[in-house]
Design a protein around this motif. Sequence first.
Motif, short mmCIF file in Angstrom:
data_model
loop_
_atom_site.label_atom_id
_atom_site.label_comp_id
_atom_site.label_asym_id
_atom_site.label_seq_id
_atom_site.Cartn_x
_atom_site.Cartn_y
_atom_site.Cartn_z
N GLU A 279 0.89 -1.24 -0.05
CA GLU A 279 0.10 -0.07 0.07
C GLU A 279 0.98 1.25 0.00
O GLU A 279 1.97 1.19 0.67
N SER B 169 1.23 5.32 0.76
CA SER B 169 0.82 6.21 1.64
C SER B 169 0.66 7.46 1.01
O SER B 169 1.26 7.74 -0.08
N SER B 170 -0.33 8.37 1.37
CA SER B 170 -0.21 9.78 0.61
C SER B 170 0.91 10.70 0.89
O SER B 170 1.26 11.59 0.25
N THR B 171 1.88 10.53 1.85
CA THR B 171 2.99 11.01 1.88
C THR B 171 4.26 10.22 1.89
O THR B 171 5.10 9.93 2.91
N HIS B 172 4.27 9.12 1.06
CA HIS B 172 5.23 8.11 0.85
C HIS B 172 6.62 8.50 0.41
O HIS B 172 7.71 8.36 1.08
N SER C 104 8.17 5.80 5.05
CA SER C 104 6.94 4.86 4.52
C SER C 104 7.10 3.59 5.08
O SER C 104 8.34 3.20 5.24
N THR C 105 5.93 2.90 5.25
CA THR C 105 5.95 1.67 5.91
C THR C 105 6.58 0.70 4.92
O THR C 105 7.22 -0.41 5.28
N ASN C 106 6.06 0.81 3.64
CA ASN C 106 6.49 -0.39 2.67
C ASN C 106 7.73 0.07 1.88
O ASN C 106 8.06 -0.89 0.77
#
Length: 67
Positions: free
Chosen positions: A1, A3-6, A23-25
């Motif tokens: 996924e 994010s909007s602030t990746h 970002s997480t991913n």
Amino acid sequence: EVSSTHLEVRPDGWQVIVVDLESTNGTVVTAPGAASRRLPPGEPQVIAPGTRVSLADEAQFTFRGPS
């Protein structure tokens, strides 16, 4: 996924810089003729024309540079 602030993409003079915004991913950059590299969060990376940028294996773009 994604994010909007990746990722931040910004010009810096004649260069283009990308920064993964924790970002997480993750974000992976692949420069022409080089192995893929995951960006460390928060570390600015100058990209050259032809570099592919992949965001969380969901979206990608290739920086083409000036035409």
